[in-house]
Every structure is written in structure tokens, then in C-alpha cells.
Write an enzyme that holds these catalytic residues in place. Structure first.
Site, PDB file in Angstrom:
ATOM      1  N   ASP A  85     100.210   3.415 132.836  1.00  0.00           N
ATOM      2  CA  ASP A  85      99.282   2.317 132.573  1.00  0.00           C
ATOM      3  C   ASP A  85      98.979   1.566 133.874  1.00  0.00           C
ATOM      4  O   ASP A  85      98.632   2.185 134.872  1.00  0.00           O
ATOM      5  CB  ASP A  85      99.855   1.422 131.469  1.00  0.00           C
ATOM      6  N   TYR A  99      94.123  -7.755 135.985  1.00  0.00           N
ATOM      7  CA  TYR A  99      92.723  -7.484 135.649  1.00  0.00           C
ATOM      8  C   TYR A  99      91.790  -8.404 136.429  1.00  0.00           C
ATOM      9  O   TYR A  99      90.713  -7.990 136.860  1.00  0.00           O
ATOM     10  CB  TYR A  99      92.502  -7.696 134.143  1.00  0.00           C
ATOM     11  N   HIS A 106      98.840   5.716 123.588  1.00  0.00           N
ATOM     12  CA  HIS A 106      98.879   5.183 124.948  1.00  0.00           C
ATOM     13  C   HIS A 106     100.289   5.002 125.506  1.00  0.00           C
ATOM     14  O   HIS A 106     100.542   5.323 126.664  1.00  0.00           O
ATOM     15  CB  HIS A 106      98.136   3.853 124.991  1.00  0.00           C
TER      16      HIS A 106
END
Length: 316
Positions: free
Chosen positions: A101, A230, A295
């Protein structure tokens, strides 16, 4: 689990919490969002029993590691710098690098900046995405998925935090960790973050004890540290201009679940399987698609992932 040691290491101006176990050639594990060192609990025990020194930090902004307040402190340079400082503090020249990730994104950066410190890389979920000099990352995902895409919605400071803070932290962790839809995660501006819900009961690979461990840390720290990764994407893009066009020059094994949201981004399957990834990662040796895995593959398919890691790193 009680055999895992916990220490705090000063590095790059912060204090980093590190979980470690075993002796032998070192493996450095990098977790994702919203996760902790704990995401690698199974691999720490499995690979240390096979003769490796397993090291899993809480990355900058997570868990018991310091969390600088400003998003500008979360660029790829900062995060890789933390890890280089960690290795220097531990007296380690080279590592086997294993990541998932956001940790996978950091691992690609690590290999761009300091390939001399990496014996090989086992990366999960996020394929290498070369820098596009004509478009910033957030602009790119907005063009692909629209304003409601989660990365776009995470950009506004305080918005996601306000929602996560309005519900109990275990529910937030269940919402993230139990998701199995391969569709792009979107957050409607009309409904807001409340449109995100946990998907049914916990799966067999995830216990209430696991949820409570994650929640115990995020309830103390909040989610801003992780969200700042982010928010620093475009700043990292600016700083990485000198690395435009640079390939990943370490041996790589890439693993992704066939239900992973990252495996359903438009064009990604063609990029992975038709030579695009290999052109950017010339020493890519193996690509593994794990059937039925979503995921959080290193937790969902823990034994399988541990075996894949061991089968690759033992070659080096």
C-alpha cells in the site's frame, strides 16, 4: 507476539517506533494506510523463524512514531530519509525490502533514491507509477475518477478527520480493513464520508483483538499523520523532478490480489502484464496475482505472502 521487541530510534529529526524480532539478514517491512507495524505481525513471526532479522517501524505520522503537524513534512524525501536514518542507527548497510500500500509507494521511492541500500524488493498492491512531468498526481486521479475519488477528498485538511472522529475508532478500522469491493473508493459530496460503511462481520483473518490494537493507536493519534501522505503527493512530485525517467534498478517481485482496488484501476492490468511495468522495473523477476485476495493481502493471505517473500529473498 510477546517475543517481538519494541524500541524507539531517533532518525531524521523524529523518534520512530520500531518492532523487531530475530537475527540474521535484515528485512525491513513498510506498512500502509491506515495501518501500523502490526500489519506485518504474521510475517515478523514467520520469517524470523526462518533465520531473518525482521524490522517493522511505524512510519512517520503513525502509531508510536512522531507525527509532525504539517503535510509538507510528509514528502517522499522525508519518509525515505527516516528509513535511511533508521538503518544507519541500526548499523545496517543493506536490507531486503518488503512493503504494501503506501509502504509500497515509499519502497519504490526508496529504490529510486538509494538502490545501494536494497538487496531486493517484494512489493504488494501498488505497482510502480513513473513520474509524469506534465501532470501532478492529484490532478491525474481527479481526471481519471472525478472529484469524489477518495484521494481527492482526502486533500482538504480536517474533512476526513472530522468524520473519522465522529464515529468510534474500531468502526473506522473495520470500514477500511473489511472492504472487498474492487470499485474505485468514492465519497459523495452529497452524502459525505458517511457513505463509507464496514462490510458485514469480520473475516476469519481479522479478529476483534486485531481491530482493537489498531484502534487503540489511532484513537490516540488520530488519522492526520496518515492523511498527510496524500496531501503531500503533489509536493513530492515537485521535488522528484530530478528523478523523472529513472528506472527501478533492484530485483523485484510484485504481488497483488485479484480483488484489490489497485488491480482494477483502468489500464493497470495491461501495464502490469504487457511489459509496461517491466520497462520501468527492468529487474522485475516475478508477478504474482493472488486469487480471491483483496487489498490487505499481507494480512488476509498471511502465510501465502510469507512464503512468497521467503522464496524470493532466499535467492539473494
Amino acid at each position: 507476539m510477546e517475543k517481538i521487541e519494541h524500541t524507539t530510534v531517533p532518525t531524521n529529526g523524529i523518534n520512530m517506533h520500531v518492532a523487531s524480532i530475530g537475527s540474521g539478514p535484515p528485512i525491513l517491512f513498510l506498512h500502509g494506510f491506515p495501518e501500523l507495524w502490526y500489519s506485518w505481525r504474521h510475517q515478523l513471526l514467520s520469517l524470523s523463524s526462518l533465520g531473518y532479522r525482521c524490522i517493522a517501524p511505524d512510519l512517520r505520522g503513525f502509531g508510536d512514531t512522531d507525527a509532525p503537524p504539517n503535510a509538507s513534512s510528509y514528502t517522499g524525501m522525508h519518509i525515505v530519509g527516516d528509513l535511511i536514518g533508521l538503518l544507519d542507527h541500526l548499523g545496517i548497510e543493506q536490507v531486503f525490502l518488503v512493503a504494501h500500500d503506501w509502504g509500497a509507494v515509499v519502497a519504490w521511492w526508496f529504490c529510486l533514491f538509494r538502490p545501494d541500500r536494497v538487496k531486493c524488493l517484494v512489493n504488494m498492491s501498488v505497482a510502480f507509477n513513473p513520474r509524469n512531468p506534465k501532470r501532478k498526481p492529484v490532478e491525474g486521479v481527479r481526471a481519471l475518477f472525478g472529484d469524489d475519488y477518495y484521494i481527492c477528498r482526502f486533500q482538504e485538511p480536517g474533512e476526513a478527520e472530522a468524520y473519522f472522529g465522529s464515529i468510534d475508532t474500531p468502526s473506522v478500522m473495520k470500514m477500511f480493513l473489511t472492504g472487498r469491493s474492487p470499485a474505485p473508493p468514492k465519497i459523495s459530496k452529497d452524502i459525505g464520508f458517511a457513505s463509507w460503511k464496514a462490510e458485514g462481520p469480520l473475516p476469519p483473518w481479522l479478529s476483534e483483538e486485531d481491530i482493537n490494537y489498531f484502534a487503540s493507536k489511532f484513537s490516540k493519534t488520530g488519522f492526520t499523520g496518515g492523511l498527510n501522505y496524500y496531501r503531500a503527493l503533489d509536493l513530492t512530485w515537485e521535488l522528484m523532478a530530478p528523478w523523472t525517467g529513472v528506472q527501478i534498478k533492484v530485483p523485484v517481485k510484485f504481488i497483488v490480489g485479484d480483488l484489490d482496488i489497485t488491480y482494477h484501476i483502468p489500464g493497470i492490468k495491461e501495464y502490469i502484464h504487457n511489459g509496461g511495468l517491466k520497462s520501468q522495473v527492468p529487474f522485475l523477476q516475478e508477478v504474482v496475482i493472488v486469487e480471491g485476495a483483496a487489498h490487505f493481502i499481507n494480512q488476509e493471505k498471511a502465510d501465502e505472502c510469507s512464503a512468497h517473500i521467503y522464496e524470493f529473498i532466499k535467492k539473494f
